[in-house]
Design an enzyme around this catalytic site. Structure first.
Site, PDB file in Angstrom:
ATOM      1  N   GLY A   1       0.786  -1.229   0.000  1.00 59.50           N
ATOM      2  CA  GLY A   1       0.000   0.000   0.000  1.00 59.50           C
ATOM      3  C   GLY A   1       0.815   1.275   0.000  1.00 59.50           C
ATOM      4  O   GLY A   1       0.235   2.370  -0.009  1.00 59.50           O
TER       5      GLY A   1
ATOM      6  N   PRO B   1       4.453  -4.674  -1.364  1.00 56.95           N
ATOM      7  CA  PRO B   1       4.169  -3.481  -2.167  1.00 56.95           C
ATOM      8  C   PRO B   1       3.899  -3.825  -3.629  1.00 56.95           C
ATOM      9  O   PRO B   1       4.496  -4.756  -4.172  1.00 56.95           O
ATOM     10  CB  PRO B   1       5.453  -2.664  -2.043  1.00 56.95           C
ATOM     11  CG  PRO B   1       6.515  -3.673  -1.800  1.00 56.95           C
ATOM     12  CD  PRO B   1       5.875  -4.773  -1.006  1.00 56.95           C
ATOM     13  N   GLY B   2       3.000  -3.117  -4.222  1.00 54.28           N
ATOM     14  CA  GLY B   2       2.705  -3.301  -5.645  1.00 54.28           C
ATOM     15  C   GLY B   2       2.946  -1.998  -6.375  1.00 54.28           C
ATOM     16  O   GLY B   2       3.960  -1.789  -7.039  1.00 54.28           O
ATOM     17  N   ARG B   3       2.019  -1.091  -6.162  1.00 61.34           N
ATOM     18  CA  ARG B   3       2.062   0.203  -6.830  1.00 61.34           C
ATOM     19  C   ARG B   3       3.414   0.908  -6.677  1.00 61.34           C
ATOM     20  O   ARG B   3       3.964   1.432  -7.640  1.00 61.34           O
ATOM     21  CB  ARG B   3       0.974   1.088  -6.212  1.00 61.34           C
ATOM     22  CG  ARG B   3       0.871   2.482  -6.740  1.00 61.34           C
ATOM     23  CD  ARG B   3       0.012   3.340  -5.813  1.00 61.34           C
ATOM     24  NE  ARG B   3      -1.152   2.635  -5.327  1.00 61.34           N
ATOM     25  CZ  ARG B   3      -2.310   2.556  -5.983  1.00 61.34           C
ATOM     26  NH1 ARG B   3      -2.444   3.173  -7.125  1.00 61.34           N
ATOM     27  NH2 ARG B   3      -3.320   1.891  -5.481  1.00 61.34           N
TER      28      ARG B   3
ATOM     29  N   TYR C   1     -11.659   4.897  -9.765  1.00 60.76           N
ATOM     30  CA  TYR C   1     -11.314   5.443  -8.441  1.00 60.76           C
ATOM     31  C   TYR C   1     -11.270   6.963  -8.408  1.00 60.76           C
ATOM     32  O   TYR C   1     -10.768   7.524  -7.433  1.00 60.76           O
ATOM     33  CB  TYR C   1      -9.915   4.962  -8.019  1.00 60.76           C
ATOM     34  CG  TYR C   1      -9.653   3.489  -8.092  1.00 60.76           C
ATOM     35  CD1 TYR C   1     -10.330   2.591  -7.274  1.00 60.76           C
ATOM     36  CD2 TYR C   1      -8.677   2.994  -8.962  1.00 60.76           C
ATOM     37  CE1 TYR C   1     -10.041   1.237  -7.334  1.00 60.76           C
ATOM     38  CE2 TYR C   1      -8.393   1.641  -9.019  1.00 60.76           C
ATOM     39  CZ  TYR C   1      -9.075   0.769  -8.201  1.00 60.76           C
ATOM     40  OH  TYR C   1      -8.777  -0.563  -8.258  1.00 60.76           O
TER      41      TYR C   1
ATOM     42  N   CYS D   1     -17.341   4.347 -25.953  1.00 56.54           N
ATOM     43  CA  CYS D   1     -18.687   4.910 -25.927  1.00 56.54           C
ATOM     44  C   CYS D   1     -19.260   4.907 -24.515  1.00 56.54           C
ATOM     45  O   CYS D   1     -20.144   4.104 -24.176  1.00 56.54           O
ATOM     46  CB  CYS D   1     -19.587   4.141 -26.881  1.00 56.54           C
ATOM     47  SG  CYS D   1     -19.077   4.424 -28.566  1.00 56.54           S
ATOM     48  N   GLU D   2     -18.712   5.763 -23.684  1.00 60.10           N
ATOM     49  CA  GLU D   2     -19.143   5.943 -22.291  1.00 60.10           C
ATOM     50  C   GLU D   2     -18.833   7.386 -21.934  1.00 60.10           C
ATOM     51  O   GLU D   2     -17.728   7.866 -22.229  1.00 60.10           O
ATOM     52  CB  GLU D   2     -18.300   5.073 -21.341  1.00 60.10           C
ATOM     53  CG  GLU D   2     -18.466   3.601 -21.481  1.00 60.10           C
ATOM     54  CD  GLU D   2     -19.560   3.019 -20.596  1.00 60.10           C
ATOM     55  OE1 GLU D   2     -20.065   3.741 -19.711  1.00 60.10           O
ATOM     56  OE2 GLU D   2     -19.899   1.856 -20.815  1.00 60.10           O
TER      57      GLU D   2
END
Ligand code: PLP
Length: 415
Positions: free
Chosen positions: A227, A271-273, A313, A343-344
């Protein structure tokens, strides 16, 4: 003033224009030096203890990046059989993979048992399941340190992590089930949430976690989770996660714990991010610039199928504009929404941003796109997943994932 990407020599011997000519857009571009620097930081977090850092590969599971992680001595967290499978292909032996399972089927749990990876279970019922499948086995239990840790309320009320882990008051039940199946609880793990810039809540959670650990006699490791944050607002001088102070404080906490309890286990983080986010920029082509009812739009090929974080997010990614191989930093500016080709109406990369006046054929350079970027991409609208390129330490560009083709859209059909 020069752009951020130029200041850090992100593109090595090449530039966005040349990259786009060679590989097309959208394009994820990684910088090997930045990647390795971050990997070394997390690998060297606790030099005074027995320690390994697990890279959480749900952030990014590109084969080349995994192989670099292997070289840098990181272990990995897997969140699915698919991630275990890919890690093995990248060369990780079972003992360097930790499966943080969540609501898995018996087949899935059996797969991980057969692969010989250590599993963390996430509920009492999954602990029972593990016991039925693997009587006498070794495993880890994920603890939810929620109770008595007010610092985590923000994360909890964000509604993200509430389904996870076994509540601390159920620890006696963990022991009962373990006894019933002759299980060895060799690890405890936790993960309090994602993306914090202030390490204090994390340390606070480690503190209570260490306390719970004292109830377990057979522990070989304690895994504190990940995190650690990324400064996504770096163009506005947001400071980095203060890893040096964090390191010192965590070291102190663990040294004290070892001294007072007389115990010594392997410590881990996940940790990732922090490892991959900043090592990557996402390049997109500008295909239209328009104004609708007073709002200006930069229309790109970075659809939400390529980068969904802003939509999912409300995430912020800094944006630079490149033209003719150079960053546009001077001259008049305008407020634009940078949008994609899906298309959103939520297909927005960056909302109401002040940017240099932008034109068709400019290149939009979205910073910090290495985590939860490609790994969350999809074929929505039958768009193709993009290519990925690595700028190596020698400054050269190497293709590390080919762009999908139209044929790839058919690979699950009998046509
Ligand atoms: C997502 C996740 C991580 C990594 O989180 P980051 O915020 O990317 O560091 C680590 N551990 C678990 C269990 C996770 O679910």
């Amino acid at each position: 003033m020069d752009s951020y990407t130029r200041q850090v020599n992100f593109f090595g011997n090449t530039d966005p224009e040349a990259l786009v000519k060679k590989y097309g857009t959208p394009l994820f571009v990684y910088n090997e030096d930045i990647l390795r620097k971050q990997m070394r930081r997390v690998a060297g977090l606790l030099p005074n203890h027995r320690f390994t850092s697990n890279f959480s590969i749900k952030t990014n599971s590109n084969m080349t990046i995994l192989k670099i992680a292997l070289e840098e001595g990181l272990n990995c967290d897997a969140m699915s059989p698919g991630e275990i499978f890919v890690l093995k292909k990248a060369g990780f032996p079972s003992e360097r993979i930790f499966y943080v399972s969540n609501n898995v089927s018996e087949e899935e749990m059996q797969y991980a048992i057969d692969e010989g990876v250590v599993i963390s279970v996430d509920s009492l019922s999954q602990l029972e399941m593990f016991g039925r499948l693997n009587r006498g086995g070794k495993l880890s239990v994920r603890i939810n340190p929620g109770v008595g840790a007010g610092h985590h309320d923000k994360v909890v009320t964000a509604g993200k992590k509430t389904k996870f882990g076994v509540a601390a008051q159920d620890i006696p039940k963990i022991h009962e089930i373990a006894q019933k199946y002759d299980l060895h609880i060799v690890g405890l793990n936790q993960h309090i949430g994602s993306l914090f810039m202030d390490y204090k809540p994390f340390l606070e959670a480690c503190h209570s976690f260490l306390h719970y650990a004292e109830d377990f006699d057979e522990l070989e490791f304690l895994d504190f989770g990940g995190g650690f944050g990324t400064p996504y607002h770096k163009l506005n001088d947001e400071p980095e996660f203060d890893i040096e102070t964090f390191k010192a404080e965590l070291d102190k906490l663990l040294t004290e714990w070892k001294a007072t309890t007389g115990r010594d286990v392997l410590f881990k983080t996940e940790p990732g991010r922090y490892v991959v986010a900043e090592s990557c920029v996402l390049l997109g082509g500008v295909h239209s610039v328009k104004e609708n009812y007073g709002h200006k739009y930069v229309g790109t090929d970075i659809g939400m199928n390529v980068l969904i974080r802003p939509e999912l997010y409300d995430s912020w990614h800094d944006v630079e504009i490149y033209r003719d191989g150079k960053p546009v930093t001077d001259g008049p500016r305008e407020v634009y929404s940078v949008v994609g080709n899906i298309c959103e109406s939520g297909d927005i990369v960056a909302k109401d941003r002040e940017l240099p006046v932008t034109k068709e054929k400019d290149i939009v350079c979205v910073l910090d796109a290495g985590a939860y970027g490609f790994s969350m991409s999809s074929n929505y609208n039958n768009r193709l997943r993009p290519a990925e390129v690595l700028i190596t330490s020698s400054g050269d560009d190497v293709l590390i994932r080919r762009r999908e083709t139209l044929e790839d859209l058919l690979r699950c059909f009998d046509v």
